[in-house]
Design an enzyme around this catalytic site. Structure first.
Site, mmCIF file in Angstrom:
data_model
loop_
_atom_site.group_PDB
_atom_site.id
_atom_site.type_symbol
_atom_site.label_atom_id
_atom_site.label_comp_id
_atom_site.label_asym_id
_atom_site.label_seq_id
_atom_site.Cartn_x
_atom_site.Cartn_y
_atom_site.Cartn_z
ATOM 1 N N HIS A 97 -5.079 0.795 7.944
ATOM 2 C CA HIS A 97 -5.232 0.740 6.501
ATOM 3 C C HIS A 97 -6.705 0.624 7.017
ATOM 4 C CE1 HIS A 97 -4.224 -0.882 2.274
ATOM 5 N NE2 HIS A 97 -5.591 -1.296 2.407
ATOM 6 N N GLN A 104 -8.485 14.007 -0.097
ATOM 7 C CA GLN A 104 -7.739 14.937 -0.797
ATOM 8 C C GLN A 104 -7.582 16.400 -0.531
ATOM 9 O OE1 GLN A 104 -6.412 13.389 -4.926
ATOM 10 N NE2 GLN A 104 -7.810 11.742 -4.331
ATOM 11 N N HIS A 126 -6.791 2.929 1.874
ATOM 12 C CA HIS A 126 -6.723 3.238 2.921
ATOM 13 C C HIS A 126 -6.901 4.672 3.197
ATOM 14 C CE1 HIS A 126 -2.848 4.062 6.026
ATOM 15 N NE2 HIS A 126 -3.305 5.021 5.895
ATOM 16 N N CYS A 159 0.309 3.316 3.686
ATOM 17 C CA CYS A 159 1.031 2.503 4.941
ATOM 18 C C CYS A 159 2.006 3.049 5.578
ATOM 19 C CB CYS A 159 1.038 1.493 4.519
ATOM 20 S SG CYS A 159 -1.217 0.129 5.119
ATOM 21 N N GLU A 218 -23.043 28.262 -6.354
ATOM 22 C CA GLU A 218 -23.285 27.895 -4.912
ATOM 23 C C GLU A 218 -23.284 29.454 -4.635
ATOM 24 O OE1 GLU A 218 -22.395 25.652 -0.642
ATOM 25 O OE2 GLU A 218 -22.973 24.458 -2.613
ATOM 26 N N CYS A 225 0.963 -1.366 0.286
ATOM 27 C CA CYS A 225 -0.345 0.263 0.349
ATOM 28 C C CYS A 225 0.773 1.305 -0.234
ATOM 29 C CB CYS A 225 -0.746 -0.168 1.275
ATOM 30 S SG CYS A 225 -1.281 1.543 1.756
ATOM 31 N N PHE A 256 -27.239 4.600 -10.827
ATOM 32 C CA PHE A 256 -26.968 5.482 -11.969
ATOM 33 C C PHE A 256 -27.215 6.520 -13.137
ATOM 34 C CE2 PHE A 256 -26.439 -0.077 -11.410
ATOM 35 C CZ PHE A 256 -24.786 -0.213 -12.283
ATOM 36 N N SER A 272 -9.329 4.815 -5.806
ATOM 37 C CA SER A 272 -7.448 4.105 -6.339
ATOM 38 C C SER A 272 -6.893 2.936 -5.106
ATOM 39 C CB SER A 272 -6.360 5.367 -6.585
ATOM 40 O OG SER A 272 -6.180 6.237 -6.148
ATOM 41 N N ASN A 313 -13.305 10.029 -1.151
ATOM 42 C CA ASN A 313 -13.734 9.359 -2.396
ATOM 43 C C ASN A 313 -14.172 7.714 -1.647
ATOM 44 O OD1 ASN A 313 -14.653 11.289 -4.705
ATOM 45 N ND2 ASN A 313 -12.308 10.903 -5.180
ATOM 46 N N HIS A 358 -8.170 8.063 3.711
ATOM 47 C CA HIS A 358 -7.368 9.131 2.913
ATOM 48 C C HIS A 358 -8.583 10.152 2.487
ATOM 49 C CE1 HIS A 358 -7.250 7.349 -0.688
ATOM 50 N NE2 HIS A 358 -7.039 8.345 -0.863
#
Length: 347
Positions: free
Chosen positions: A111, A166, A162, A48, A180, A45, A308, A159, A151, A164
């Protein structure tokens, strides 16, 4: 039966609420909840402790939050100049450099954990770190916005599992935030009040979609929810960004956020996937009427059944919700605020 259009004032669009479609026959693709136990450390990972990342950099043996520049950024301060377009096409073929900084923030060295399963004090420390990152990134020359997002889960295409998030600091403002901000400024000019503050007041008066109300912070499934279990987590008072939230209110915000995420997991006793985004005002100048908040957009509308985006959403540009916000809020309120794995003796 709910079959109506509801106005989304933050996005200036209408959402079709067709709650009777939730249990229509379905023969399409379904997701599967992971059945393999996840270890606390994974040797290959990139996130990690002690492991090498794709760039060759080695993670420290961290204990708590770890932040670093993304090894695969979509924006950069040294982004190359844009390519010239053929003469005579300039009006229809415009391009600008995508300038900015992309950061990765690991929540924990474990993890196998998620934000929902972290102790409250660790969630508070994470929000404090978001404040620190915001202050540093917003001070960079040329930046117009700071977007913090997570995400979570294979269903949204993460992807690396672990835990996290962004952070993008960019020379441009993402479209949803731009809309907005414009809607908030117009509402402020008309009423002298923040748009989301008025939405909060309406949700509190109605009460049917409230999930958490701790006074200084609250969470609710909005009246105009697009996704089945979409939830807003927000301070009760208006702030332009997370960095402006006082310490005491930040703790309450962390409590509200954690409770929502625990209820998500408890709903079907699985790690609930979602996209989480911090909605913060564009940088530069006053932003009257903007109210910082966190939005959670889970893609599931039933256990292992995705929402969907199809003809109406992609082709027509109008969102159709297959569930009633009142019903999904009641489902989330009905489950425990103690994580099901904790009650079973897990972390």
């Amino acid at each position: 039966m709910t079959w109506e259009q509801r106005y989304h004032p933050l996005r200036d669009e209408w959402v079709v609420v067709a709650g009777h479609r939730q249990h229509r026959p379905w023969h399409g693709q379904r997701t599967a909840a992971p059945s393999v136990a996840v270890p606390p450390y994974v040797a290959d990972c990139y996130l990690c402790p002690g492991n090498a990342r794709v760039s060759g950099a080695k993670n420290p043996d961290y204990d708590g939050v770890l932040a670093f520049d993304n090894d695969h950024p979509c924006v950069a301060l040294d982004a190359p100049e844009v390519e010239a377009v053929p003469p005579g096409t300039e009006a229809m073929q415009r391009a600008e450099r995508a300038l900015g900084v992309s950061r990765v923030v690991c929540y924990t060295p474990r993890h196998d954990l998620t934000l929902a399963r972290l102790p409250l004090e660790q969630v508070v420390r994470l929000l404090q770190h978001w404040q620190t990152e915001y202050r540093a990134l917003s001070a960079l020359p040329g930046m117009r916005h700071v977007l913090v997002f997570e995400n979570k889960g294979e269903a949204v295409g993460v992807s690396n599992p672990h835990p996290h998030c962004q952070i993008y600091a960019t020379s441009f403002v993402f479209k949803t935030i731009e809309t907005e901000a414009r809607q908030g400024a117009a509402h402020w000019a008309k009423t002298g009040r923040a748009l989301l503050a008025d939405i909060i007041e309406a949700e509190r008066r109605d009460g049917r979609r409230l999930l958490v109300d701790r006074g200084a912070a609250l969470a609710f499934v909005p009246y105009f929810a697009r996704y089945a279990y979409e939830t807003f987590v927000t301070p009760a008072r208006s702030y332009a960004c997370i960095a402006d939230v006082p310490e005491a209110e930040l703790v309450v915000l962390a409590q509200a956020l954690r409770e929502v995420l625990v209820r998500y997991d408890n709903l079907w006793q699985q790690d609930f996937p979602y996209v989480m985004a911090l909605h913060q005002a564009p940088l530069g100048g006053q932003q009257p009427g903007f109210h910082f908040h966190i939005e959670l957009h889970p893609p599931l509308r039933q256990p292992n059944l995705l929402k969907f985006l199809a003809g109406p959403e992609i082709g027509g540009g109008s969102f159709i919700s297959d569930t009633s916000p009142e019903r999904t809020a009641a489902e989330l309120r009905a489950v425990s605020a103690v994580h099901y794995r904790a009650t079973a003796g897990g972390p």
